[in-house]
Design an enzyme around this catalytic site. Structure first.
Site, PDB file in Angstrom:
ATOM      1  N   CYS A   2       0.834  -0.849   0.008  1.00 33.84           N
ATOM      2  CA  CYS A   2      -0.323  -0.102  -0.060  1.00 33.84           C
ATOM      3  C   CYS A   2       0.963   1.322   0.185  1.00 33.84           C
ATOM      4  CB  CYS A   2      -1.090  -0.242   1.219  1.00 33.84           C
ATOM      5  SG  CYS A   2      -2.044  -1.146   1.308  1.00 33.84           S
ATOM      6  N   ARG A  27       3.512   0.292  -5.283  1.00 34.65           N
ATOM      7  CA  ARG A  27       3.709  -0.457  -3.846  1.00 34.65           C
ATOM      8  C   ARG A  27       2.159  -1.114  -3.667  1.00 34.65           C
ATOM      9  NH1 ARG A  27       7.053   1.823  -0.233  1.00 34.65           N
ATOM     10  NH2 ARG A  27       5.203   0.992   1.511  1.00 34.65           N
ATOM     11  N   TRP A  74      -2.984  -2.673  -2.032  1.00 38.96           N
ATOM     12  CA  TRP A  74      -2.627  -4.176  -2.050  1.00 38.96           C
ATOM     13  C   TRP A  74      -3.645  -4.986  -0.928  1.00 38.96           C
ATOM     14  CZ3 TRP A  74       0.418  -8.055   0.139  1.00 38.96           C
ATOM     15  CH2 TRP A  74       0.970 -10.014  -0.087  1.00 38.96           C
ATOM     16  N   ASN A 100      -0.933   1.876   5.831  1.00 40.35           N
ATOM     17  CA  ASN A 100      -0.584   0.723   5.560  1.00 40.35           C
ATOM     18  C   ASN A 100       0.056   0.403   6.755  1.00 40.35           C
ATOM     19  OD1 ASN A 100       1.251  -0.684   3.919  1.00 40.35           O
ATOM     20  ND2 ASN A 100       2.970   1.125   3.407  1.00 40.35           N
ATOM     21  N   GLY A 101      -0.057  -1.322   6.241  1.00 41.36           N
ATOM     22  CA  GLY A 101       0.414  -2.323   7.455  1.00 41.36           C
ATOM     23  C   GLY A 101      -0.981  -2.969   8.010  1.00 41.36           C
ATOM     24  N   GLU A 482      16.414 -16.859 -10.845  1.00 42.55           N
ATOM     25  CA  GLU A 482      16.612 -15.679 -11.459  1.00 42.55           C
ATOM     26  C   GLU A 482      15.364 -14.941 -13.440  1.00 42.55           C
ATOM     27  OE1 GLU A 482      15.627 -12.898  -9.202  1.00 42.55           O
ATOM     28  OE2 GLU A 482      16.284 -10.624 -10.805  1.00 42.55           O
ATOM     29  N   LYS A 486      11.846 -13.625 -13.580  1.00 41.95           N
ATOM     30  CA  LYS A 486      11.573 -12.706 -13.730  1.00 41.95           C
ATOM     31  C   LYS A 486       9.759 -13.164 -14.435  1.00 41.95           C
ATOM     32  CE  LYS A 486      12.313  -9.619 -11.597  1.00 41.95           C
ATOM     33  NZ  LYS A 486      13.504 -10.614 -11.060  1.00 41.95           N
ATOM     34  N   GLU A 489       7.170 -14.041 -12.375  1.00 37.25           N
ATOM     35  CA  GLU A 489       6.561 -12.544 -12.642  1.00 37.25           C
ATOM     36  C   GLU A 489       5.462 -11.470 -13.041  1.00 37.25           C
ATOM     37  OE1 GLU A 489       9.978 -10.907 -10.573  1.00 37.25           O
ATOM     38  OE2 GLU A 489       8.464 -10.746  -8.967  1.00 37.25           O
ATOM     39  N   HIS A 505      17.451 -36.218 -11.868  1.00 41.06           N
ATOM     40  CA  HIS A 505      17.115 -36.595 -10.601  1.00 41.06           C
ATOM     41  C   HIS A 505      15.752 -36.220 -10.348  1.00 41.06           C
ATOM     42  CE1 HIS A 505      21.468 -37.246  -8.820  1.00 41.06           C
ATOM     43  NE2 HIS A 505      21.851 -36.667 -10.149  1.00 41.06           N
ATOM     44  N   LYS A 604       6.024  -3.676  -4.802  1.00 41.77           N
ATOM     45  CA  LYS A 604       7.132  -3.767  -4.728  1.00 41.77           C
ATOM     46  C   LYS A 604       7.796  -3.905  -3.551  1.00 41.77           C
ATOM     47  CE  LYS A 604      11.121  -2.463  -6.477  1.00 41.77           C
ATOM     48  NZ  LYS A 604      11.549  -3.002  -8.596  1.00 41.77           N
TER      49      LYS A 604
END
Ligand code: M6R
Length: 609
Positions: A2, A27, A74, A100-101, A482, A486, A489, A505, A604
């Site tokens: 947020c 955010r 968010w 926010n939280g 990574e 990417k 995401e 394996h 983010k």
């Protein structure tokens, strides 16, 4: 998660808040809202969706005012909906907050407040705060805020307005960031400096346990008991231009292209070609302590964790120090053992990731030397670690980390070299040679970026695939992780990464013509082994794209396509092999029409646990 923004000043508040919300949208972006005070009444507008939808609504039915609050959400408690979007009002409609939280004891508080006669309209944890404000409000929002937060358990960055107390914004912080902007006759609060910079470079970072009270004459600060706090005003050197796309279609693409500059900026002044030495006195951990280090533990989440893995290979090879790399969300709950000679390095772009911050605190409790690698000055992680090495990546707006990954690898490589230097694990000639090669990396990255069109053309052929495999070994295994992250995401395509040697394996069972493999195959100590792993895939009708060195002729006969990158010393290859994988993910996502900069379900900065 947020973003919150507040403004008080001479300007019309709605455009200021909308601009701030757009900059904070990274955010969280499932709903947005605004509250302004107009002729003694609080007017709230909220929408499910993005800030753009809020803007459309405000265009149709404008709001007026010169101070107010905004929020982009968010969702944690309560699904994304107009009702659950912030700001939230109390029963009287005379008080309003953004938050926010997470309020951990909200259920108990909700029951209690309901029993006291308060009516709840949302599924959020946040709403308890505004009802607590209502309960304690006796004409002073500041006093009511103090009383309300005294009952709250959890993390909060909260800001409030009271219709009966004009021209005042009160904010409090316990956990998520709040920065206060001190402009010329105008004052702001925000979750991030990027929403403030268009108005002023002068900012104050609130610490946990602090409040800010803004009115038309300025801002003052207190602790949660009302004791005044003298705060240092910092001048931010980021220019507002850094927050623009500058002709790129997406922030992510711009940020990929900024990487050569980011490596240069992160190395700047920290190693010398003349003396062949690394200069890291700035980190604030005494050289004598570093001389005693016998082990390092790198703690991080997501992309920062992958950078940490690259750091492990660098530190082990260059400094001869054993390194463990830990997910912060796991480490913090373990009965971990840290002896006094262990160096803990927490890596976090935002410096606010809740799990990484908690892991840092847990590590500090055991008295280890704790060093932060972060891109965010004055972030919680930067402030709480014993020492900091900043990555000079500039603001990263795309939710998918790219340039900060490269900057983190650069910082970790510097730490590896510094440890090698102070512990005399590398002779001067070897150190100088490494420094020389490191300085060449940005030019080599520029070469790769100059070939972006070839990656785009290749990506175009894979837009409709649903599964990808990424393979790498040794120092390029983290790059495979990574690359897969990417792609997942931003394009929502399933991608997995394995060390090449692990294929046999189990994962090799997945291989068929519908699951292409991106294999990272520089000419290093595991090159021949990777060739064997590739042959095993080819034998099962798998399509293989290799990321390989320019001058590697052998690889071309063994794979279906090659993305060539310049050669470099093996330990520096991740800086080069990561770039085409970022581009590949970007072009696939962009061609699928995905929301590249704001992928679904993500934010983010992850300030929830
Ligand atoms: O701010 P941090 O580096 O602590 O963030 C860690 C992760 O949340 C972050 O890297 C995340 O995985 C990104 N979405 C990666 O692109």
């Amino acid at each position: 998660m947020c973003g919150i923004i507040g403004y008080i000043g001479p300007k019309s508040v709605v455009p200021v808040i909308l601009d701030g919300l757009k900059r904070l949208e990274y955010r969280g972006y499932d709903s947005a809202g605004i509250a302004v005070v107009d002729r003694g009444e609080i007017r709230v507008r909220r929408v499910k969706g993005k800030v753009k939808d809020l803007e459309d609504s405000l265009r149709e039915e404008p709001l007026q005012g010169t101070y107010g609050l905004g929020h982009t959400r968010w969702a944690t408690h309560g699904r994304p909906s107009e009702e659950n979007a912030h700001p939230h009002k109390d029963c009287s409609g005379r008080l309003v907050i953004v938050h926010n939280g997470i309020i951990e004891n909200y259920l108990a508080l909700k029951q209690k407040l309901r029993a006291e006669g308060h009516t709840f309209k949302t599924e959020t944890d946040t709403e308890v705060i505004v009802h607590l404000l209502e309960k304690y409000y006796r004409g002073s929002l500041e006093e009511a805020m103090r009383a309300a937060i005294g009952e709250i358990e959890g993390a909060f960055a909260v800001a409030a307005l009271a219709a009966d107390e004009p021209d005042r914004i009160v904010a409090a912080k316990q956990g998520p960031p709040i920065v206060v902007g001190l402009g010329d006759g105008e004052f702001l609060i925000s979750s991030d400096i990027n929403a403030i910079l268009a108005h002023t470079p002068n900012v104050v970072f609130l610490e946990d346990g602090e409040m800010a009270i803004l009115d038309r004459s300025g801002a003052r600060f207190t602790d949660f008991h009302g004791v005044p706090k003298a705060k240092t005003v910092e001048r931010v050197s980021w220019s507002p231009l850094m927050m623009e796309k500058r002709g790129f279609k997406h922030f992510m693409l711009k940020e990929i292209f900024e990487q050569p500059e980011v490596v240069r900026d992160t190395l700047l002044g920290r190693m010398s070609l003349d003396t062949g030495r690394v200069m890291l006195d700035e980190i604030g951990i005494p050289e004598a302590t570093l001389r005693r280090v016998r082990k390092a533990v790198i703690i991080a989440c997501g992309t920062s964790y992958h950078a940490g893995l690259v750091g492990k290979y660098l530190m082990e090879s260059l400094a001869g120090i054993p390194v463990d790399v830990e997910y912060a969300s796991e480490f913090r709950y373990r009965d971990f053992i840290l002896d006094p000679d262990t160096l803990v390095i927490v890596v976090s772009q935002s410096g606010e990731t809740a799990d990484t911050l908690a892991a840092l605190r847990a590590a500090k409790d055991r008295c280890a030397a704790v060093l932060a690698v972060t891109n965010a000055r004055s972030s919680s992680i930067a402030r709480e670690a014993y020492g900091v090495l900043y990555t000079n990546a500039g603001p990263e707006i795309g939710v998918a980390a790219t340039k900060t990954f490269t900057a983190q690898m650069t910082a970790l490589a510097l730490i590896a070299l510094y440890l090698a230097q102070v512990q005399e694990r590398m002779d001067h000639a070897a150190l100088l040679e490494f420094i020389q090669e490191f300085q060449r990396i940005p030019y080599k990255m520029e070469k790769i970026l100059g070939r972006a069109k070839a990656v785009e053309d290749l990506a175009a052929r894979f837009v409709s695939f649903s599964h990808f495999l990424f393979l790498g070994r040794w120092v390029n295994f983290p790059v495979a992780l990574e690359g897969a992250l990417k792609l997942k995401e931003i394009s929502y395509i399933h991608a997995e990464a394995y060390p090449g040697g692990e294929m046999k394996h189990g994962p090799i069972a997945l291989i068929d013509e519908k699951m292409p493999t991106l294999a990272i195959v520089p000419e290093d100590r595991v090159y021949d082994k990777m060739l064997s792993n590739i042959s095993e895939i080819k034998a099962r009708n798998g399509y293989v794209i290799a990321v390989a060195s320019d001058d590697d002729a052998r690889i071309r006969e063994r794979v279906d396509a090659v993305i060539a990158v310049p050669a470099a010393p093996p330990l520096l290859m991740p800086f080069l092999t990561a770039v085409p994988l970022q581009l590949f993910a970007y072009y696939i996502a962009a061609k699928r029409g995905a929301d590249v900069d704001q992928p679904r379900n993500l934010a983010k900065s992850v300030t929830v646990e």
